[in-house]
Design an enzyme around this catalytic site. Structure first.
Site: not given
Ligand code: NAP
Length: 250
Positions: A14, A17, A65, A157, A161
């Protein structure tokens, strides 16, 4: 303080950006050879690569991906073919979608686990043999304060994490005797698309939760990652560095 990374190869997932871009540039500023993974933002990844090359460093962008379970091994394989080693792995790629648990389809849960947690496991596993052989390595996982606090409409999410905690702390114990360190960075709210796209009218609420009264900048995560990657952090493993403007004091 020795923060230089000359001769080291860093893979940042990643890295096109946001936080990943800032991590990649911070590692390059310390002299690391750069492998930057991106999914769709080829322009962003190319810009990062050019910035590193302007410093006289080798840098290449790799498309993958990481929602595809085969992609992590292919990615690390391609980096090893090109650079022969990965010394610093930053598992940063992540995505956030929005749904209450009662409405969340399996596919949304699974995709989040695949990108945010499973790909970190697979990239780590693929990088470990070389690190173990050289008895040196840095693995840095990008968790989130949501793992500690939870986040409404983001159970998938937060769970992904929180899963990184188990991976990080267990692996730190496994590989500690070899000198490889495994740590996490837990950002609070950082000014990237993931956060600014969700801000709509919530700025006052967010600032009230944040003693430093502003969003963090991606570079404020990048500098911490570069520190953890360096010799200056040689006795830190199994740790989480919280970088959140004081939102969560853990
Ligand atoms: P971002 O600006 O949305 O960037 C996400 C990065 O992940 C991009 O480089 C993107 O690649 C890549 N990515 C997304 N889905 C992918 C997939 N399926 N396969 C491969 N790469 C994929 O997010 P960010 O804010 O920089 O977040 C970076 C990390 O920090 C994430 O793990 C996030 O959970 C974590 N974090 C962020 C915050 C925050 O406040 N921003 C807080 C806590 C934790 P492309 O652009 O090429 O598609």
């Amino acid at each position: 303080m020795n923060t230089r990374l000359d001769g080291k190869v860093a893979l940042v997932t990643g890295g096109s950006r946001g936080i990943g871009r800032a991590c990649a540039l911070a590692l390059a500023a310390e002299g690391a050879t750069l492998a930057v993974q991106y999914r769709s933002d080829v322009d962003g990844a190319t810009e990062v690569v050019h910035a590193a090359r302007l410093l006289g460093l080798e840098a290449i962008a790799f498309q993958a991906d990481l929602a595809d379970p085969k992609a992590a091994d292919q990615l690390v394989g391609a980096v090893l073919t090109r650079f022969g080693r990965v010394d610093v792995l930053v598992n940063n790629a992540g995505e956030m979608t929005d749904a209450a648990v009662k409405d969340m389809p399996d596919a949304m849960w699974d995709q989040t686990m695949e990108v945010n947690l499973n790909s970190a496991f697979r990239c780590t596993r693929a990088c470990l043999p070389g690190m173990l052989e050289r008895r040196w390595g840095r693995i840095i996982n990008m968790t989130s304060q949501a793992a500690w606090t939870g986040s409404k409409d983001h159970a998938h999410y937060a769970a992904s994490k929180a899963g990184l905690l188990g991976l990080t702390y267990s692996l730190a114990k496994e590989v500690g005797p070899t000198g490889i360190t495994v740590n996490m960075v837990a950002p609070g709210r950082i000014a990237t698309e993931m956060v600014t796209s969700r801000m709509g009218g919530r700025e006052a609420e967010w600032m009230a939760q944040t003693p430093l009264k502003r969003l963090g900048e991606p570079e404020e995560i990048g500098s911490v990652v570069a520190f953890l990657a360096s010799e200056a952090a040689s006795y830190i493993t199994g740790a989480t560095l919280h970088v959140n403007g004081g939102m969560l004091m853990a």
